[in-house]
Structure formats: structure tokens, C-alpha cells
Scaffold this motif. Sequence first.
Motif, short mmCIF file in Angstrom:
data_model
loop_
_atom_site.label_atom_id
_atom_site.label_comp_id
_atom_site.label_asym_id
_atom_site.label_seq_id
_atom_site.Cartn_x
_atom_site.Cartn_y
_atom_site.Cartn_z
N HIS A 105 0.70 -1.35 0.00
CA HIS A 105 0.08 0.03 -0.09
C HIS A 105 0.90 1.28 0.06
N PRO A 106 0.55 2.24 -0.91
CA PRO A 106 1.54 3.39 -0.91
C PRO A 106 1.76 4.18 0.51
N ASP A 107 0.51 4.10 1.37
CA ASP A 107 1.00 4.99 2.72
C ASP A 107 1.87 4.07 3.73
N VAL A 108 1.85 2.72 3.46
CA VAL A 108 2.79 1.85 4.26
C VAL A 108 4.18 1.87 3.47
N ARG A 109 4.33 1.80 2.17
CA ARG A 109 5.57 2.05 1.65
C ARG A 109 6.15 3.30 2.02
N ALA A 110 5.08 4.42 2.19
CA ALA A 110 6.09 6.05 2.40
C ALA A 110 6.59 5.91 3.70
N VAL A 111 6.01 5.09 4.69
CA VAL A 111 6.85 5.27 5.99
C VAL A 111 7.68 4.00 6.45
N SER A 112 8.12 3.22 5.28
CA SER A 112 9.09 1.92 5.44
C SER A 112 10.40 2.35 5.16
N LEU A 113 11.37 1.53 5.47
CA LEU A 113 12.61 1.66 5.38
C LEU A 113 12.93 1.15 4.07
N THR A 114 12.29 0.61 3.29
CA THR A 114 12.35 -0.02 1.95
C THR A 114 10.94 0.39 1.23
N ARG A 115 11.12 1.21 -0.08
CA ARG A 115 9.96 1.47 -0.48
C ARG A 115 9.47 1.24 -1.76
N ASP A 116 10.16 0.12 -2.27
CA ASP A 116 9.87 -0.56 -3.51
C ASP A 116 8.83 -1.40 -3.37
N GLU A 117 8.05 -1.55 -4.49
CA GLU A 117 6.83 -2.31 -4.24
C GLU A 117 7.42 -3.70 -4.55
N ILE A 118 6.87 -4.64 -3.47
CA ILE A 118 7.36 -6.10 -3.68
C ILE A 118 6.63 -6.96 -4.26
N SER A 119 7.33 -7.67 -5.45
CA SER A 119 6.98 -8.42 -6.42
C SER A 119 6.21 -9.83 -5.83
N PRO A 120 5.35 -10.49 -6.52
CA PRO A 120 4.95 -11.88 -5.96
C PRO A 120 6.11 -12.77 -5.81
N GLN A 121 7.19 -12.80 -6.67
CA GLN A 121 8.27 -13.65 -6.43
C GLN A 121 9.21 -13.35 -5.38
N GLN A 122 9.49 -12.19 -4.98
CA GLN A 122 10.00 -11.29 -3.96
C GLN A 122 9.49 -12.05 -2.65
N HIS A 123 7.97 -11.75 -2.73
CA HIS A 123 7.25 -12.24 -1.30
C HIS A 123 7.32 -13.54 -1.24
N GLU A 124 7.34 -14.48 -2.23
CA GLU A 124 7.19 -16.02 -2.09
C GLU A 124 8.58 -16.30 -1.44
N ASN A 125 9.83 -15.66 -2.07
CA ASN A 125 11.23 -15.73 -1.43
C ASN A 125 10.86 -15.89 0.10
N TYR A 126 10.57 -14.46 0.21
CA TYR A 126 10.61 -13.90 1.69
C TYR A 126 9.65 -15.20 2.52
N TRP A 127 8.57 -15.55 2.14
CA TRP A 127 7.50 -16.31 2.66
C TRP A 127 8.18 -17.73 2.76
N LYS A 128 9.19 -18.32 1.81
CA LYS A 128 9.65 -19.39 2.29
C LYS A 128 11.01 -19.41 3.29
N SER A 129 11.47 -18.03 3.21
CA SER A 129 12.42 -17.95 4.33
C SER A 129 12.02 -18.07 5.70
N LEU A 130 10.61 -17.90 6.03
CA LEU A 130 9.97 -18.01 7.40
C LEU A 130 10.05 -19.45 7.81
N ARG A 131 9.91 -20.16 6.89
CA ARG A 131 9.75 -21.63 7.48
C ARG A 131 10.87 -22.05 8.36
N GLY A 132 10.67 -22.55 9.45
CA GLY A 132 11.77 -23.15 10.24
C GLY A 132 12.60 -21.95 10.85
N ASN A 133 12.39 -20.70 10.52
CA ASN A 133 13.31 -19.50 10.87
C ASN A 133 12.68 -19.05 12.37
#
Length: 165
Positions: free
Chosen positions: A19-47
Motif C-alpha cells: 500500500h502506498p501509505d505503508v511504503r511511504a513510512v517504510s525503510l524500503t519503499r519498492d513495491e514487492i513483487s509476487p516472486q520477492q514475496h514468495e522468497n521471503y515467505w519461504k525464508s520464514l519456514r523454520g526460521n
Amino acid sequence: MLRPATDQDKEIVRVWRNHPDVRAVSLTRDEISPQQHENYWKSLRGNESRKVFIYERDGRPAGVVTFFDIDPSAKRAMWGYYLDNDGLTRTGELLPAWIEIQRQAVRYADDELGLDVLEGEVLDANAAVRRMNKRNGFEEVATDQREIDGETVTVHTIRRTRPDR
């Protein structure tokens, strides 16, 4: 209420984070692609050093709380959160949800994770969150300059020490 995020939450977490309002107050402002998010989500397993929770309001998913860099032996972690800005604005609940998500996250850090120290980062320009942080026992303990999207911004490190410690 906070509950562990599940795979069924994966896409709404990405949508809310983009969401633009969330990105505006984040330390990283790029829109997160579905693939980037998938990689992040996988990194959570067992972490065990990172935990993601869904904040529910009246039984509906309404936000995300992330604890990261969790160090059980030192009883400390970093954290961040964001909300379903569009959905909560439509229902007129954005402000009360914003207040409640932070309170629930702090309570969870204390009671469930057993943390003595909870830290985060907030942009200087995010005055409303900085005020809310102070109301919930956080202190600004460090300040530095960072470049975000070609702009130099001031970032405050916040810290809350559990009151009974």
C-alpha cells in the motif's frame, strides 16, 4: 488478537505491505513483487529468529506484526507492523486498530516471547507513530541518517525495556 500467519495470509500480507501509505513510512519503499514475496515467505519456514503474526480485529485479518532478529538468550528482538489501510479506512477503524495493534504486539513480546527488550526503527517524519511509541513506553535511543530512494532521511531506533526488568 494476534495469531501466527499462515500460507492463506501470504497474499494479503503482500498487498497490505505494498500500500502506498505503508511504503511511504517504510525503510524500503519498492513495491514487492509476487516472486520477492514468495522468497521471503519461504525464508520464514523454520526460521526461529523471525515470526510473523496477523492482527485480527472483530475476527477479520487487519494487520501484520513481525518480530525479527529474535535472540531468546538475550531476550530481545526487533519488530515492525502495518495495517490493512484500505479496509480499516473504509470501516472507520484505522486509528483504533493502529493503537490496538501496537498494544497487542508489546503484550505478546512480553508475555509470549518473554522479551526484556523490544526495538524498532521509525522515520523522523512519521510523527504520529513516534508519539504512539512514546505512549507505549518506547524511547528513541539512537538516530542516524540513511538514504532511501535517493533521499537522505532521519531514522530513530526505538527501544522498550519490559517494565518489570
